[in-house]
Design a protein around this motif. Sequence first.
Motif, PDB file in Angstrom:
ATOM      1  N   LEU A 292       0.780  -1.239   0.000  1.00  0.00           N
ATOM      2  CA  LEU A 292       0.000   0.000   0.000  1.00  0.00           C
ATOM      3  C   LEU A 292       0.810   1.287   0.000  1.00  0.00           C
ATOM      4  CD1 LEU A 292      -2.812  -0.954   2.558  1.00  0.00           C
ATOM      5  CD2 LEU A 292      -2.846  -1.136   0.071  1.00  0.00           C
ATOM      6  N   VAL A 293       2.037   1.239   0.494  1.00  0.00           N
ATOM      7  CA  VAL A 293       2.830   2.474   0.646  1.00  0.00           C
ATOM      8  C   VAL A 293       4.144   2.332  -0.112  1.00  0.00           C
ATOM      9  CG1 VAL A 293       3.880   4.082   2.278  1.00  0.00           C
ATOM     10  CG2 VAL A 293       1.819   2.810   2.934  1.00  0.00           C
ATOM     11  N   PRO A 294       4.480   3.273  -0.992  1.00  0.00           N
ATOM     12  CA  PRO A 294       5.772   3.210  -1.690  1.00  0.00           C
ATOM     13  C   PRO A 294       6.918   3.497  -0.724  1.00  0.00           C
ATOM     14  CG  PRO A 294       4.639   5.260  -2.216  1.00  0.00           C
ATOM     15  CD  PRO A 294       3.672   4.433  -1.428  1.00  0.00           C
ATOM     16  N   SER A 295       8.021   2.802  -0.906  1.00  0.00           N
ATOM     17  CA  SER A 295       9.143   2.928   0.034  1.00  0.00           C
ATOM     18  C   SER A 295       9.816   4.290  -0.033  1.00  0.00           C
ATOM     19  CB  SER A 295      10.175   1.831  -0.228  1.00  0.00           C
ATOM     20  OG  SER A 295      10.634   1.891  -1.569  1.00  0.00           O
ATOM     21  N   ASN A 296       9.544   5.073  -1.080  1.00  0.00           N
ATOM     22  CA  ASN A 296      10.161   6.407  -1.194  1.00  0.00           C
ATOM     23  C   ASN A 296       9.252   7.534  -0.710  1.00  0.00           C
ATOM     24  OD1 ASN A 296       8.298   6.329  -3.242  1.00  0.00           O
ATOM     25  ND2 ASN A 296       9.734   6.823  -4.906  1.00  0.00           N
ATOM     26  N   ASN A 297       8.151   7.191  -0.022  1.00  0.00           N
ATOM     27  CA  ASN A 297       7.258   8.222   0.520  1.00  0.00           C
ATOM     28  C   ASN A 297       7.993   8.999   1.608  1.00  0.00           C
ATOM     29  OD1 ASN A 297       5.199   9.586   2.114  1.00  0.00           O
ATOM     30  ND2 ASN A 297       3.694   8.308   1.082  1.00  0.00           N
ATOM     31  N   PRO A 298       8.151  10.326   1.483  1.00  0.00           N
ATOM     32  CA  PRO A 298       8.936  11.101   2.458  1.00  0.00           C
ATOM     33  C   PRO A 298       8.350  11.077   3.869  1.00  0.00           C
ATOM     34  CG  PRO A 298       7.717  12.561   0.972  1.00  0.00           C
ATOM     35  CD  PRO A 298       7.595  11.184   0.409  1.00  0.00           C
ATOM     36  N   LEU A 299       7.057  10.799   4.017  1.00  0.00           N
ATOM     37  CA  LEU A 299       6.429  10.799   5.339  1.00  0.00           C
ATOM     38  C   LEU A 299       6.777   9.555   6.156  1.00  0.00           C
ATOM     39  CD1 LEU A 299       2.869  12.202   4.529  1.00  0.00           C
ATOM     40  CD2 LEU A 299       4.835  13.406   5.481  1.00  0.00           C
ATOM     41  N   LEU A 300       7.515   8.616   5.560  1.00  0.00           N
ATOM     42  CA  LEU A 300       7.943   7.416   6.296  1.00  0.00           C
ATOM     43  C   LEU A 300       9.108   7.706   7.234  1.00  0.00           C
ATOM     44  CD1 LEU A 300       7.822   4.723   3.450  1.00  0.00           C
ATOM     45  CD2 LEU A 300       6.249   4.942   5.390  1.00  0.00           C
ATOM     46  N   GLN A 301       9.736   8.859   7.090  1.00  0.00           N
ATOM     47  CA  GLN A 301      10.891   9.189   7.924  1.00  0.00           C
ATOM     48  C   GLN A 301      10.408   9.713   9.268  1.00  0.00           C
ATOM     49  OE1 GLN A 301      13.815  11.500   5.910  1.00  0.00           O
ATOM     50  NE2 GLN A 301      15.162  11.691   7.697  1.00  0.00           N
ATOM     51  N   LEU A 302      10.540   8.865  10.307  1.00  0.00           N
ATOM     52  CA  LEU A 302       9.945   9.180  11.604  1.00  0.00           C
ATOM     53  C   LEU A 302      10.561  10.402  12.266  1.00  0.00           C
ATOM     54  CD1 LEU A 302       9.430   5.646  13.207  1.00  0.00           C
ATOM     55  CD2 LEU A 302       7.756   7.102  12.072  1.00  0.00           C
ATOM     56  N   ASN A 303      11.842  10.648  12.031  1.00  0.00           N
ATOM     57  CA  ASN A 303      12.482  11.778  12.706  1.00  0.00           C
ATOM     58  C   ASN A 303      12.444  13.055  11.875  1.00  0.00           C
ATOM     59  OD1 ASN A 303      14.314  11.210  10.731  1.00  0.00           O
ATOM     60  ND2 ASN A 303      15.986  10.609  12.110  1.00  0.00           N
ATOM     61  N   SER A 304      11.530  13.074  10.884  1.00  0.00           N
ATOM     62  CA  SER A 304      11.443  14.266  10.050  1.00  0.00           C
ATOM     63  C   SER A 304      10.668  15.392  10.716  1.00  0.00           C
ATOM     64  CB  SER A 304      10.752  13.911   8.726  1.00  0.00           C
ATOM     65  OG  SER A 304       9.406  13.531   8.949  1.00  0.00           O
ATOM     66  N   GLY A 305       9.871  15.041  11.724  1.00  0.00           N
ATOM     67  CA  GLY A 305       9.047  16.025  12.399  1.00  0.00           C
ATOM     68  C   GLY A 305       7.726  16.268  11.700  1.00  0.00           C
ATOM     69  N   THR A 306       7.555  15.668  10.498  1.00  0.00           N
ATOM     70  CA  THR A 306       6.292  15.839   9.757  1.00  0.00           C
ATOM     71  C   THR A 306       5.695  14.489   9.399  1.00  0.00           C
ATOM     72  OG1 THR A 306       7.497  15.950   7.659  1.00  0.00           O
ATOM     73  CG2 THR A 306       7.052  18.035   8.782  1.00  0.00           C
ATOM     74  N   ALA A 307       6.099  13.437  10.095  1.00  0.00           N
ATOM     75  CA  ALA A 307       5.664  12.086   9.741  1.00  0.00           C
ATOM     76  C   ALA A 307       4.195  11.874  10.038  1.00  0.00           C
ATOM     77  CB  ALA A 307       6.492  11.064  10.530  1.00  0.00           C
ATOM     78  N   ALA A 308       3.541  11.109   9.196  1.00  0.00           N
ATOM     79  CA  ALA A 308       2.173  10.680   9.469  1.00  0.00           C
ATOM     80  C   ALA A 308       2.188   9.536  10.454  1.00  0.00           C
ATOM     81  CB  ALA A 308       1.498  10.256   8.173  1.00  0.00           C
ATOM     82  N   ALA A 309       3.389   9.145  10.906  1.00  0.00           N
ATOM     83  CA  ALA A 309       3.610   8.189  11.989  1.00  0.00           C
ATOM     84  C   ALA A 309       3.406   6.744  11.577  1.00  0.00           C
ATOM     85  CB  ALA A 309       2.759   8.511  13.212  1.00  0.00           C
ATOM     86  N   SER A 310       2.254   6.360  11.093  1.00  0.00           N
ATOM     87  CA  SER A 310       1.996   4.960  10.789  1.00  0.00           C
ATOM     88  C   SER A 310       1.786   4.747   9.297  1.00  0.00           C
ATOM     89  CB  SER A 310       0.755   4.480  11.548  1.00  0.00           C
ATOM     90  OG  SER A 310       0.384   3.186  11.115  1.00  0.00           O
ATOM     91  N   PRO A 311       2.452   3.720   8.724  1.00  0.00           N
ATOM     92  CA  PRO A 311       2.208   3.412   7.308  1.00  0.00           C
ATOM     93  C   PRO A 311       0.743   3.080   7.029  1.00  0.00           C
ATOM     94  CG  PRO A 311       4.169   2.269   8.099  1.00  0.00           C
ATOM     95  CD  PRO A 311       3.501   2.868   9.296  1.00  0.00           C
TER      96      PRO A 311
END
Length: 558
Positions: A292-311
């Motif tokens: 369901l989620v592409p591995s290059n989605n930028p929101l997957l980076q948990l320490n980005s401060g803008t993560a949607a948190a859960s795939p």
Amino acid sequence: MGAEKLDGTIPPSKGEFSDVSDRDGESVQAPPRHTLHRQLKNRHIAMISIGGVIGTGLFVGTANSLRWGGPVGLLLGYLTMGSIVYCVMITLGEMIAFLPIPGGHIKLAERFVDPAFSFAMGWNYWYSWTIVSEISAAALLIDYWHPSVNNAVWVVMCLVVVLTINMLGAGAYGEAEFVFASIKVITITGLIILGIVIDLGGGPDHDRIGFRYWKNPGPFVQYNGIGGAKGRFLGWAAVLTQAAFSFIGTEIVAIAAGEAKNPRRTLPKAIRRVYIRILLFYIGGTFIIGLLVPSNNPLLQLNSGTAAASPFVLAIETAGIKSLPSIINACLLTSAWSASSSDLYTASRAIYGLAASGNAPKFFLRTTRSGLPYAAVLFSASFSLLAFMAVSTSAGSVFDWFSNMTAVAGLMTWFGISVTYLRFYKGMQVQGIDRKTLPYYTNLQPYAAWWGTGATITVCFFSGWSVFLEGNWSTANFVTNYLLLITWPIMYVGARFYYRTKPVAAEDMDFVSDIAEIVADSYDEPPPKNKMEAFWQWLVSKVASWQFLTSLTLSPHS
């Protein structure tokens, strides 16, 4: 059981006080005191074993794993770690179903390996459960709704919930975990079904995804831009430590054994249910995430401060399903609370077991009349204040640090359990005890224990390899990956010299003490008193039947 074959009779057992030892490794009679009570029922143990510590590792931590390994790397990493967990659990199950004593595998290590080994294993285990990764993850999840609110508010709220549950005793913890684990099991099952529907084009956008993301951006990620098979292999390797964090806590059944009713009947059932957790929840969950989620989605980076948190939340948002992401996030939040509650429960019982072995101050043996080890609970809870690190630093970064430490500490615990079993197995051979007389056994031994021993120490040793890549050095990641791996041998060697202990010889291993009391606590389950109990027994029997059919193709159990 098998221990009775030692000489045909059972000598007087040391009973409730046999869990208190002196420094020569011999059990000594403790003064009269309140002890832990067996308050956890069959349904409590059942749900704890199936979903008790399913937590943010699966729901949140998989974001990083997908980003590092890609969908196939993620799946293979979880399959590899799942095989290790299964071997460790059947290894632990054989021992703990035979000797369900307070302190669990910590006390078993003292009996069958070496008091110094028990010392190192016990403190490592306690430390792994005082690391407050789940509370940091709770703050990360609530940030989804209120990113502008100070994380201290969410940390305090979570701490109050967790401490209240644990201060009400094992019975309250069991009831809370029954509810929380039920929510988690329903949530992950629903997410898997929903994921299949979305993947096949059943979402509002009617976009049939199929295996699209396995083709673009691809099944694997070239880790850190490293090309070829090496980059793909490193991506898979990066998943292993995070996968270990997701599985950590499966062994909580051993710690709960000292407070389980009818342990010789309930524990073997709980161990067999590990199949469900590994195959359905973890392998099924990671497979769906990869679809369901592409591995290059930028929101997957948990320490980005803008993560949607859960795939999972990401996938549902992308599919255009309104309101449901908030509902799922709320379910994931209860999962974080539940896992935090299990953390505190396990940490308090671990330090109780350490005190019972003489490896921690006797102060921690203090319990109320109802069997609550309040001193151990309050002491362990005080370390949860470390979660306030999420206030001054990104909650995602703190979660990463704590999950690294928890994973390594948990892997070292699994290593200790596997070594303990190898000595247990040797002792049974030398003393002529037939393992087929045990409440639970498997024909995969001792090979499963050897796989658990070798695989866990290997994953630990290479857990922080990524910091050695050019331009990738991180002091925080290095320390969180290797601190506990280094302290384990230091604690063991130090304890050997300080306390002058020596390994327990196979012919001297104690397979008799406490057996009389354990057998006396065993009984046939009474018939259901009402329709709810009848439904629960029916549900458990159906689950057991499904697992039995699965076991025919996986391994021969007793």
